[in-house]
Design a protein around this motif. Sequence first.
Motif, PDB file in Angstrom:
ATOM      1  N   LEU A 107       0.829  -1.207   0.000  1.00 22.26           N
ATOM      2  CA  LEU A 107       0.000   0.000   0.000  1.00 22.26           C
ATOM      3  C   LEU A 107       0.865   1.259   0.000  1.00 22.26           C
ATOM      4  CD1 LEU A 107      -2.761  -1.054   2.565  1.00 22.26           C
ATOM      5  CD2 LEU A 107      -2.980  -0.903   0.075  1.00 22.26           C
ATOM      6  N   LEU A 108       1.961   1.233   0.774  1.00 26.01           N
ATOM      7  CA  LEU A 108       2.867   2.384   0.789  1.00 26.01           C
ATOM      8  C   LEU A 108       3.515   2.572  -0.573  1.00 26.01           C
ATOM      9  CD1 LEU A 108       4.135   4.593   2.558  1.00 26.01           C
ATOM     10  CD2 LEU A 108       5.962   2.974   3.129  1.00 26.01           C
ATOM     11  N   SER A 109       3.859   1.484  -1.227  1.00 28.68           N
ATOM     12  CA  SER A 109       4.443   1.567  -2.563  1.00 28.68           C
ATOM     13  C   SER A 109       3.444   2.158  -3.560  1.00 28.68           C
ATOM     14  CB  SER A 109       4.887   0.175  -3.015  1.00 28.68           C
ATOM     15  OG  SER A 109       5.409   0.218  -4.329  1.00 28.68           O
ATOM     16  N   MET A 110       2.177   1.808  -3.409  1.00 29.10           N
ATOM     17  CA  MET A 110       1.150   2.377  -4.284  1.00 29.10           C
ATOM     18  C   MET A 110       1.024   3.881  -4.063  1.00 29.10           C
ATOM     19  SD  MET A 110      -2.814   1.165  -4.773  1.00 29.10           S
ATOM     20  CE  MET A 110      -3.331   1.761  -3.157  1.00 29.10           C
ATOM     21  N   TYR A 111       1.126   4.320  -2.808  1.00 30.62           N
ATOM     22  CA  TYR A 111       1.088   5.752  -2.506  1.00 30.62           C
ATOM     23  C   TYR A 111       2.302   6.463  -3.101  1.00 30.62           C
ATOM     24  CZ  TYR A 111       1.176  10.079   0.211  1.00 30.62           C
ATOM     25  OH  TYR A 111       1.225  11.401   0.585  1.00 30.62           O
ATOM     26  N   HIS A 112       3.462   5.825  -3.027  1.00 29.81           N
ATOM     27  CA  HIS A 112       4.665   6.397  -3.632  1.00 29.81           C
ATOM     28  C   HIS A 112       4.511   6.519  -5.150  1.00 29.81           C
ATOM     29  CE1 HIS A 112       7.291   5.028   0.015  1.00 29.81           C
ATOM     30  NE2 HIS A 112       6.524   6.059   0.288  1.00 29.81           N
ATOM     31  N   ASP A 113       3.871   5.521  -5.766  1.00 25.55           N
ATOM     32  CA  ASP A 113       3.632   5.590  -7.212  1.00 25.55           C
ATOM     33  C   ASP A 113       2.796   6.817  -7.568  1.00 25.55           C
ATOM     34  OD1 ASP A 113       5.043   3.273  -7.508  1.00 25.55           O
ATOM     35  OD2 ASP A 113       3.280   1.980  -7.644  1.00 25.55           O
ATOM     36  N   THR A 114       1.802   7.112  -6.729  1.00 25.63           N
ATOM     37  CA  THR A 114       0.962   8.281  -6.971  1.00 25.63           C
ATOM     38  C   THR A 114       1.772   9.566  -6.876  1.00 25.63           C
ATOM     39  OG1 THR A 114      -0.939   7.101  -6.040  1.00 25.63           O
ATOM     40  CG2 THR A 114      -1.117   9.490  -6.243  1.00 25.63           C
ATOM     41  N   LEU A 115       2.623   9.664  -5.856  1.00 25.28           N
ATOM     42  CA  LEU A 115       3.459  10.855  -5.689  1.00 25.28           C
ATOM     43  C   LEU A 115       4.419  11.035  -6.866  1.00 25.28           C
ATOM     44  CD1 LEU A 115       4.408  10.595  -1.889  1.00 25.28           C
ATOM     45  CD2 LEU A 115       2.606  11.997  -2.927  1.00 25.28           C
ATOM     46  N   LEU A 116       5.031   9.950  -7.310  1.00 26.27           N
ATOM     47  CA  LEU A 116       5.988  10.034  -8.409  1.00 26.27           C
ATOM     48  C   LEU A 116       5.295  10.349  -9.729  1.00 26.27           C
ATOM     49  CD1 LEU A 116       8.257   7.013  -7.419  1.00 26.27           C
ATOM     50  CD2 LEU A 116       8.786   9.433  -7.206  1.00 26.27           C
ATOM     51  N   THR A 117       4.083   9.841  -9.914  1.00 28.70           N
ATOM     52  CA  THR A 117       3.331  10.150 -11.130  1.00 28.70           C
ATOM     53  C   THR A 117       3.010  11.636 -11.206  1.00 28.70           C
ATOM     54  OG1 THR A 117       2.363   7.927 -11.164  1.00 28.70           O
ATOM     55  CG2 THR A 117       1.252   9.628 -12.450  1.00 28.70           C
ATOM     56  N   ARG A 118       2.622  12.206 -10.071  1.00 29.06           N
ATOM     57  CA  ARG A 118       2.349  13.647 -10.041  1.00 29.06           C
ATOM     58  C   ARG A 118       3.616  14.447 -10.303  1.00 29.06           C
ATOM     59  NH1 ARG A 118      -1.211  13.813  -4.437  1.00 29.06           N
ATOM     60  NH2 ARG A 118      -3.035  12.640  -5.221  1.00 29.06           N
ATOM     61  N   ALA A 119       4.736  13.993  -9.739  1.00 27.96           N
ATOM     62  CA  ALA A 119       5.992  14.722  -9.942  1.00 27.96           C
ATOM     63  C   ALA A 119       6.427  14.674 -11.398  1.00 27.96           C
ATOM     64  CB  ALA A 119       7.075  14.136  -9.041  1.00 27.96           C
TER      65      ALA A 119
END
Length: 369
Positions: A70-82
């Motif tokens: 789940l944390l990795s999925m949240y990181h994916d969201t942050l990196l996609t926005r960046a």
Amino acid sequence: METLKSARGQIPNALSLPPRWLHMYSDFITKNQSSVTQIESALRSLTYIIPGRFRDAELASESLHSSIQLLSMYHDTLLTRAIAKLPGMPRQQSPHNRYTKFWIQKSRFYRRVATLLAMIQYTELLWEMMAKRKGERIRWRVVVIIEVVKAVCRLCLLRITSSRPLVTPALPEREVIPEEETPTSDEEDEYLLSEEEAPVRPLQKKEYKMKRTGLSLPSLPNPGDISSYLLSKVLTADDIKAPNALLNKVNGSAQFAEILHILQPVIYAIAMSRSKDKKNWQPWLLGLSVEYAARQLRKDGLRTTALEREQWGKRGWAMGWWAMRGAFYENVTKGFLHRTSEKLPSLISGVLDDYLYLWDGYYFSTSSN
């Protein structure tokens, strides 16, 4: 009164801390993507090597594994926005990421359903473990409910995308953020060498940022590797297609096959919940027959795209999990794996025994959907 006023003044500051911490955390993840990815991989590998499952501590171990996912999925969201905010020329993306990003940006409902589906897939084994502690009847009831919710999510995705086949995963995969390179002392010393002594390097190390538009020109290739550089820049037919055209719409028998593929896990879970004998072949044959029928009804045509071929390849490999399920596992695979475990070194056999414990007792440990 002064104490009360000071307390009131501290409330806005306290409320502003969580968003500030989240912003700092987002910046840290964005600037240290490679390190974060390595840490995630290491932790995920640790949970695989020790499926934890230490039997008595299986719930704690699976909770750790689900939390990492789940944390990795949240990181994916942050990196996609960046990545979306980065200036420069359009970056080449995989067909899967182009397609899923298109629907996420177009439909907020798609994003929510796809996120819910991913969260369920990451935690389904944990829910089953918790339910099993209250009895087999509760456990199978939870398994069927989870499969029904997943099927509803997939039917919603099928509806949102105008009857286009499902992709796995439904969310974009992680992309690499280009990092700025700073010259090292060795690179600075090379300027003192002659042209013959200096090593061959790209003609332009950094991207040149244009002042007026803010766009960045890509760096030039290494003179000794121009051919592969040019080949990597060649556009294919899928590269110039609209993102929603990367998958063809299904209709008729193909649409029925897609719906059958979505409902197959629900049918198999219900059949398994009603079967009292693990060695009974009826649930296994029913589930495999439904999936095989769905695959035969949806045969590849002349207009098959690269993304469709990729997804059908994944579904083909996923059918191998039927060797680890139901009656086939109980009657064939289980005995073979246990005999193999006895012949292996103690360290390897210990890890295999932990997995055998999972495969013997949990439905979602061998689920591919």
